[in-house]
Design a protein around this motif. Sequence first.
Motif, mmCIF file in Angstrom:
data_model
loop_
_atom_site.group_PDB
_atom_site.id
_atom_site.type_symbol
_atom_site.label_atom_id
_atom_site.label_comp_id
_atom_site.label_asym_id
_atom_site.label_seq_id
_atom_site.Cartn_x
_atom_site.Cartn_y
_atom_site.Cartn_z
ATOM 1 N N GLU A 123 0.716 -1.055 0.021
ATOM 2 C CA GLU A 123 -0.123 0.189 -0.032
ATOM 3 C C GLU A 123 0.899 1.234 0.085
ATOM 4 O O GLU A 123 1.909 1.351 0.677
ATOM 5 C CB GLU A 123 -0.737 -0.080 1.221
ATOM 6 C CG GLU A 123 -1.953 -1.096 1.304
ATOM 7 C CD GLU A 123 -2.585 -1.405 2.791
ATOM 8 O OE1 GLU A 123 -2.403 -0.102 3.521
ATOM 9 O OE2 GLU A 123 -3.079 -2.233 3.181
ATOM 10 N N VAL A 124 0.576 2.097 -0.962
ATOM 11 C CA VAL A 124 1.386 3.467 -0.845
ATOM 12 C C VAL A 124 0.467 4.205 -0.567
ATOM 13 O O VAL A 124 -0.770 4.739 -0.691
ATOM 14 C CB VAL A 124 1.697 3.771 -2.642
ATOM 15 C CG1 VAL A 124 2.403 5.120 -2.513
ATOM 16 C CG2 VAL A 124 2.654 2.482 -3.000
ATOM 17 N N SER A 125 1.157 5.394 0.518
ATOM 18 C CA SER A 125 0.564 6.502 0.778
ATOM 19 C C SER A 125 1.404 7.568 1.126
ATOM 20 O O SER A 125 2.489 7.489 1.096
ATOM 21 C CB SER A 125 -0.362 6.188 2.336
ATOM 22 O OG SER A 125 0.551 5.965 3.151
ATOM 23 N N ALA A 126 0.984 8.989 1.308
ATOM 24 C CA ALA A 126 1.774 10.058 1.355
ATOM 25 C C ALA A 126 0.774 10.960 2.362
ATOM 26 O O ALA A 126 -0.232 10.869 2.613
ATOM 27 C CB ALA A 126 2.015 10.777 -0.068
ATOM 28 N N ILE A 127 1.775 11.822 3.038
ATOM 29 C CA ILE A 127 1.497 12.606 3.929
ATOM 30 C C ILE A 127 1.870 14.151 3.477
ATOM 31 O O ILE A 127 3.235 14.272 3.146
ATOM 32 C CB ILE A 127 1.837 12.647 5.352
ATOM 33 C CG1 ILE A 127 1.138 11.260 5.809
ATOM 34 C CG2 ILE A 127 1.505 13.686 6.329
ATOM 35 C CD1 ILE A 127 1.328 10.838 7.009
ATOM 36 N N ASP A 128 1.331 15.065 3.240
ATOM 37 C CA ASP A 128 1.957 16.531 2.929
ATOM 38 C C ASP A 128 1.878 17.482 4.335
ATOM 39 O O ASP A 128 0.770 17.348 4.742
ATOM 40 C CB ASP A 128 1.036 17.212 1.913
ATOM 41 C CG ASP A 128 1.079 16.679 0.414
ATOM 42 O OD1 ASP A 128 2.106 15.988 0.142
ATOM 43 O OD2 ASP A 128 0.317 17.121 -0.419
ATOM 44 N N SER A 129 3.013 17.968 4.336
ATOM 45 C CA SER A 129 3.048 18.556 5.744
ATOM 46 C C SER A 129 3.826 20.191 5.329
ATOM 47 O O SER A 129 4.240 20.419 4.633
ATOM 48 C CB SER A 129 4.092 18.068 6.601
ATOM 49 O OG SER A 129 4.262 16.815 6.946
ATOM 50 N N PHE A 130 2.966 20.916 6.100
ATOM 51 C CA PHE A 130 3.236 22.308 6.010
ATOM 52 C C PHE A 130 3.800 22.889 7.160
ATOM 53 O O PHE A 130 3.335 23.083 8.117
ATOM 54 C CB PHE A 130 1.935 23.339 5.643
ATOM 55 C CG PHE A 130 1.107 22.631 4.277
ATOM 56 C CD1 PHE A 130 1.679 23.438 3.203
ATOM 57 C CD2 PHE A 130 0.485 21.609 4.215
ATOM 58 C CE1 PHE A 130 1.011 22.947 2.152
ATOM 59 C CE2 PHE A 130 -0.256 21.223 3.244
ATOM 60 C CZ PHE A 130 -0.130 21.953 2.023
ATOM 61 N N ASP A 135 4.558 28.076 3.307
ATOM 62 C CA ASP A 135 5.617 27.469 2.883
ATOM 63 C C ASP A 135 4.907 26.177 1.803
ATOM 64 O O ASP A 135 3.643 25.855 1.957
ATOM 65 C CB ASP A 135 6.395 26.650 3.966
ATOM 66 C CG ASP A 135 7.140 27.328 4.834
ATOM 67 O OD1 ASP A 135 7.566 28.550 4.379
ATOM 68 O OD2 ASP A 135 7.558 27.103 6.017
ATOM 69 N N ALA A 136 5.829 25.687 0.793
ATOM 70 C CA ALA A 136 5.417 24.794 0.147
ATOM 71 C C ALA A 136 5.136 23.281 0.885
ATOM 72 O O ALA A 136 5.907 23.154 1.918
ATOM 73 C CB ALA A 136 6.273 24.547 -1.038
ATOM 74 N N PRO A 137 4.387 22.607 0.390
ATOM 75 C CA PRO A 137 4.241 21.131 1.300
ATOM 76 C C PRO A 137 5.325 20.304 1.109
ATOM 77 O O PRO A 137 6.180 20.527 -0.072
ATOM 78 C CB PRO A 137 2.942 20.575 0.718
ATOM 79 C CG PRO A 137 2.951 21.326 -0.672
ATOM 80 C CD PRO A 137 3.231 22.495 -0.671
ATOM 81 N N GLU A 138 5.723 19.570 2.352
ATOM 82 C CA GLU A 138 6.793 18.611 2.142
ATOM 83 C C GLU A 138 5.989 17.190 2.116
ATOM 84 O O GLU A 138 5.137 17.156 3.229
ATOM 85 C CB GLU A 138 7.736 18.563 3.409
ATOM 86 C CG GLU A 138 8.628 19.794 3.172
ATOM 87 C CD GLU A 138 9.558 19.814 4.410
ATOM 88 O OE1 GLU A 138 9.199 19.185 5.553
ATOM 89 O OE2 GLU A 138 10.771 20.233 4.382
ATOM 90 N N ARG A 139 6.457 16.315 1.204
ATOM 91 C CA ARG A 139 5.656 15.169 1.048
ATOM 92 C C ARG A 139 6.430 13.990 1.620
ATOM 93 O O ARG A 139 7.485 13.980 1.323
ATOM 94 C CB ARG A 139 5.282 14.855 -0.496
ATOM 95 C CG ARG A 139 4.694 13.492 -0.549
ATOM 96 C CD ARG A 139 3.980 13.305 -2.118
ATOM 97 N NE ARG A 139 2.467 13.952 -1.741
ATOM 98 C CZ ARG A 139 1.532 13.875 -2.662
ATOM 99 N NH1 ARG A 139 1.763 13.352 -3.803
ATOM 100 N NH2 ARG A 139 0.457 14.539 -2.386
ATOM 101 N N SER A 140 6.074 13.230 2.348
ATOM 102 C CA SER A 140 6.514 12.048 2.921
ATOM 103 C C SER A 140 6.148 10.704 2.352
ATOM 104 O O SER A 140 4.428 10.839 2.361
ATOM 105 C CB SER A 140 6.695 12.176 4.604
ATOM 106 O OG SER A 140 7.509 13.259 5.163
ATOM 107 N N LEU A 141 6.572 9.509 2.047
ATOM 108 C CA LEU A 141 5.735 8.521 1.622
ATOM 109 C C LEU A 141 5.872 7.524 2.751
ATOM 110 O O LEU A 141 6.946 7.426 3.297
ATOM 111 C CB LEU A 141 6.638 7.933 0.330
ATOM 112 C CG LEU A 141 6.550 8.753 -0.740
ATOM 113 C CD1 LEU A 141 7.327 7.840 -1.970
ATOM 114 C CD2 LEU A 141 5.137 9.078 -1.262
#
Length: 186
Positions: A123-130, A135-141
């Motif tokens: 399963e693949v998921s991502a979280i966008d953090s601000f 600020d631009a989002p930072e994406r973590s997988l």
Amino acid sequence: MAVIDLPGFVADLKDHAVEHGFHVHDERHFVESYSMRQNWEVDLHPEEGCEGPVDLYLSLEVEPRVLLGFEDEVNKHEDEDPPKGYSFPLIFTWTLPPLPHPPDLLVLATELAGIGGIDLPVEVSAIDSFASVTDAPERSLSLVARIPIDLADVYLGDDKKFCDTLDRCRDVSLFLLERSDSWLGN
């Protein structure tokens, strides 16, 4: 007396992972005092990824009612093969740091489906953090694969069934390691 040696199974699983090209870095064992649930966690990664950004966590969740039910059935029918249908989840979790150039999740999920196959669905998921509103989002997988561990196999000491799973986990880890440089902008 317990019919299954769970600490021994985890130790054998770690040794088996080393045989399949992983480095084991840490192990934790948790016991919930009220329900007696147990959880083993093992931190590992492929040999090629010691300095890399890909981490793999293996987790075995032990439900005491399932274990006790299995033990009751084994003790009732001592001269027969162990009963099927009793299992614990073995969970593999891959994590990466925030990625400045993240991959397309659908493409990544499709590529990983080809590597993991039906035996190791990832399963693949991502979280966008601000950090702040401007600020631009930072994406973590985060990538997760769950497989059931049949207690009859643990009882019989049949750890050869994990060879294919560990090989596929290594392939997924190497795939992520290979692509992480472009996702990190290196």
